[in-house]
Write a protein that holds these residues in place. Sequence first.
Motif, PDB file in Angstrom:
ATOM      1  N   TYR A  56       0.860  -1.173   0.000  1.00 17.54           N
ATOM      2  CA  TYR A  56       0.000   0.000   0.000  1.00 17.54           C
ATOM      3  C   TYR A  56       0.898   1.224   0.000  1.00 17.54           C
ATOM      4  N   ALA A  72      -4.586   6.512  -0.976  1.00 18.02           N
ATOM      5  CA  ALA A  72      -3.823   5.272  -0.873  1.00 18.02           C
ATOM      6  C   ALA A  72      -4.016   4.451  -2.140  1.00 18.02           C
ATOM      7  N   ASP A  74      -2.957   0.539  -4.011  1.00 20.29           N
ATOM      8  CA  ASP A  74      -2.443  -0.822  -3.875  1.00 20.29           C
ATOM      9  C   ASP A  74      -1.459  -1.041  -5.018  1.00 20.29           C
ATOM     10  N   PRO A 145      -7.361   1.651  -0.066  1.00 20.04           N
ATOM     11  CA  PRO A 145      -6.431   1.637  -1.219  1.00 20.04           C
ATOM     12  C   PRO A 145      -7.106   1.078  -2.465  1.00 20.04           C
TER      13      PRO A 145
END
Length: 146
Positions: A56, A72, A74, A145
């Motif tokens: 993340y 956020a 991924d 995320p």
Amino acid sequence: MLLLATVLALGVAQASPAALIGTWTGTSTCTPGARAACKNEVVVYRFVRHDAQHAYLYADKIIAGKREPMGALDMQLANGDRSASKHFTHGNTSGTWAYTMVSDTALSGTLRVDPDNAVVRNVQAHRVDDKDVPAAPPIGDYGTPD
């Protein structure tokens, strides 16, 4: 204790190479092709591993000496965890954030937007200890995320 000293003396135990995981600070600058609303920023990025191939990215900009969460992502890790990328869509904008360690302490990145893959942001950052940047906001302030 003796076994550990013996292993170290023989060179069997080696430190793993530096990875992207950790905290970085630097600048995110707009390119001439960016939208007029684009603003240059001082940023803090935290890459936190959440499985073997992903981390993340919690991104902040510094405003008046305080970290303000930007969101956020991924990120997909690659290159021995020394690079990460993520294609995203946010409203009418889609593109790819990509980051690569150029050394154990220096990070370079770009934001490329679709459909022409134009670079609209350049990032230059260096590794820091969390105590050397303003305090991080709570993780919940970043949202989920993407």
